[in-house]
Structures are given as structure tokens and as C-alpha cells.
Design an enzyme around this catalytic site. Sequence first.
Site, PDB file in Angstrom:
ATOM      1  N   CYS A   1       0.886  -1.203  -0.041  1.00 22.61           N
ATOM      2  CA  CYS A   1      -0.172   0.097   0.010  1.00 22.61           C
ATOM      3  C   CYS A   1       0.830   1.340  -0.039  1.00 22.61           C
ATOM      4  O   CYS A   1       2.084   1.119  -0.383  1.00 22.61           O
ATOM      5  CB  CYS A   1      -0.794   0.036   1.215  1.00 22.61           C
ATOM      6  SG  CYS A   1      -0.299   0.047   2.845  1.00 22.61           S
TER       7      CYS A   1
ATOM      8  N   ARG B   1      -3.376  -0.599   5.679  1.00 26.46           N
ATOM      9  CA  ARG B   1      -3.846  -1.839   4.764  1.00 26.46           C
ATOM     10  C   ARG B   1      -2.820  -2.936   4.461  1.00 26.46           C
ATOM     11  O   ARG B   1      -3.130  -4.130   4.877  1.00 26.46           O
ATOM     12  CB  ARG B   1      -4.404  -1.150   3.432  1.00 26.46           C
ATOM     13  CG  ARG B   1      -5.520  -0.155   3.436  1.00 26.46           C
ATOM     14  CD  ARG B   1      -5.867   0.579   2.153  1.00 26.46           C
ATOM     15  NE  ARG B   1      -4.556   1.303   1.927  1.00 26.46           N
ATOM     16  CZ  ARG B   1      -4.408   1.985   0.673  1.00 26.46           C
ATOM     17  NH1 ARG B   1      -5.407   2.003  -0.222  1.00 26.46           N
ATOM     18  NH2 ARG B   1      -3.393   2.890   0.607  1.00 26.46           N
TER      19      ARG B   1
ATOM     20  N   ASP C   1      -8.482   3.826   1.603  1.00 25.46           N
ATOM     21  CA  ASP C   1      -7.380   4.020   2.354  1.00 25.46           C
ATOM     22  C   ASP C   1      -7.978   4.649   3.729  1.00 25.46           C
ATOM     23  O   ASP C   1      -8.657   5.809   3.748  1.00 25.46           O
ATOM     24  CB  ASP C   1      -6.361   5.190   1.772  1.00 25.46           C
ATOM     25  CG  ASP C   1      -5.341   5.522   2.746  1.00 25.46           C
ATOM     26  OD1 ASP C   1      -5.238   5.173   3.884  1.00 25.46           O
ATOM     27  OD2 ASP C   1      -4.364   6.355   2.416  1.00 25.46           O
TER      28      ASP C   1
HETATM   29  P1  4NP Z   1      -1.716   2.777   4.085  1.00 31.61           P
HETATM   30  O1  4NP Z   1      -2.239   4.064   4.808  1.00 31.61           O
HETATM   31  O2  4NP Z   1      -1.318   3.114   2.609  1.00 31.61           O
HETATM   32  O3  4NP Z   1      -2.972   1.977   4.281  1.00 31.61           O
HETATM   33  O4  4NP Z   1      -0.708   2.373   5.140  1.00 31.61           O
HETATM   34  C1  4NP Z   1      -1.569   5.440   4.868  1.00 31.61           C
HETATM   35  C2  4NP Z   1      -0.798   5.538   5.747  1.00 31.61           C
HETATM   36  C3  4NP Z   1       0.027   6.834   5.894  1.00 31.61           C
HETATM   37  C4  4NP Z   1      -0.213   7.769   4.856  1.00 31.61           C
HETATM   38  C5  4NP Z   1      -1.266   7.436   3.858  1.00 31.61           C
HETATM   39  C6  4NP Z   1      -1.736   6.401   3.931  1.00 31.61           C
HETATM   40  N1  4NP Z   1       0.594   8.875   5.153  1.00 31.61           N
HETATM   41  O5  4NP Z   1       0.271   9.825   4.163  1.00 31.61           O
HETATM   42  O6  4NP Z   1       1.164   9.135   5.958  1.00 31.61           O
END
Ligand code: 4NP
Length: 148
Positions: free
Chosen positions: A3, A9, A117
Site C-alpha cells: 500500500c 492496509r 485508504d
Molecule cells: P496505508 O495508509 O497506505 O494503508 O498504510 C496510509 C498511511 C499513511 C499515509 C497514507 C496512507 N500517510 O500519508 O502518511
Amino acid sequence: MVCLGNICRSPLAHGILESKVEESKIFVDSAGTSGYHAGELPDSRSIAVAKKNNIDITNQRSRKFVSDDFDNFDLIYVMDESNYHNVISLAKNKEQRDKVHLILNELYPFENKEVPDPYYGGKSGFDNVFEMLDKSCEIIASKLNTYE
Ligand code: 4NP
């Protein structure tokens, strides 16, 4: 499992798939296309929803996806179109590109649906994500567990 941040995720997908396959035969890992959270534990909301479902993901630490991952893994599941394009941009050839799949295409073939997300949302987003990843991983595991 890939991800953006490798804290929400993909750690869930990693823990869920690991719980459904024979660990001596199939190695599961996860990474993020960004290094924003490298070295960090999964998000506390992902840890909580996993725990509620009897899966411990606190051994995981975020890391950035690297081009060597194409050599080290046979299958690469991404959560959304943005992850897909970021990962594909690092592929060197068709064989590597063919390893990359949107994870929800396991559940909804050819529909190119995305795992939303949940980072900026509430806790219910994590329950929803858990449920869709659990169903997809069940299908992935049933295919992988037929390999010798
Ligand atoms: P992930 O969610 O891609 O599912 O781990 C996110 C976690 C952090 C960020 C964006 C999405 N961020 O911009 O810090």
C-alpha cells in the site's frame, strides 16, 4: 502486500494471509510505495482490528517497496490504482509487471476495485478494510495452499 504507507492496509493483508497459509511453504511480506513510515509499527487501529480477529501484527515494521522485491516475490498484491502505478513504474520487464495484481480483483475479478485508504477516517473504515482483505486472502490462500 503493498500500500502507500505500509502501516494500515498492507500490514493487515500481510497478517491475514499469513494466518491462512502454511508458513513453512509460503513467505508473506508487505511494503509501502512511500518510505513515510519506514521502521514504524502498524497503525494502532490496524493492530486493534487484527487483534479483535485473533491476528497479531505487532511483529511487523513498515518498509519501502524496492525493485529487488520483484526478484524475491512471485506475487505482488496492491491495494489501489495509485499503488499499482507506483509499483509498475519500478518493474523492468513484462515478467515483473505480470506479478502485480489489485488484491480486490481476487474477490471481484476484472472490476479493478480499490481497498479504500482508512488512514484519515474513523475506526469503522478499518473494520471494512479488514473484511474485504479477509475475503480476498481466503481466495488467495485457497489457491496457494494447493501448491506443493
Ligand atoms: P496505508 O495508509 O497506505 O494503508 O498504510 C496510509 C498511511 C499513511 C499515509 C497514507 C496512507 N500517510 O500519508 O502518511
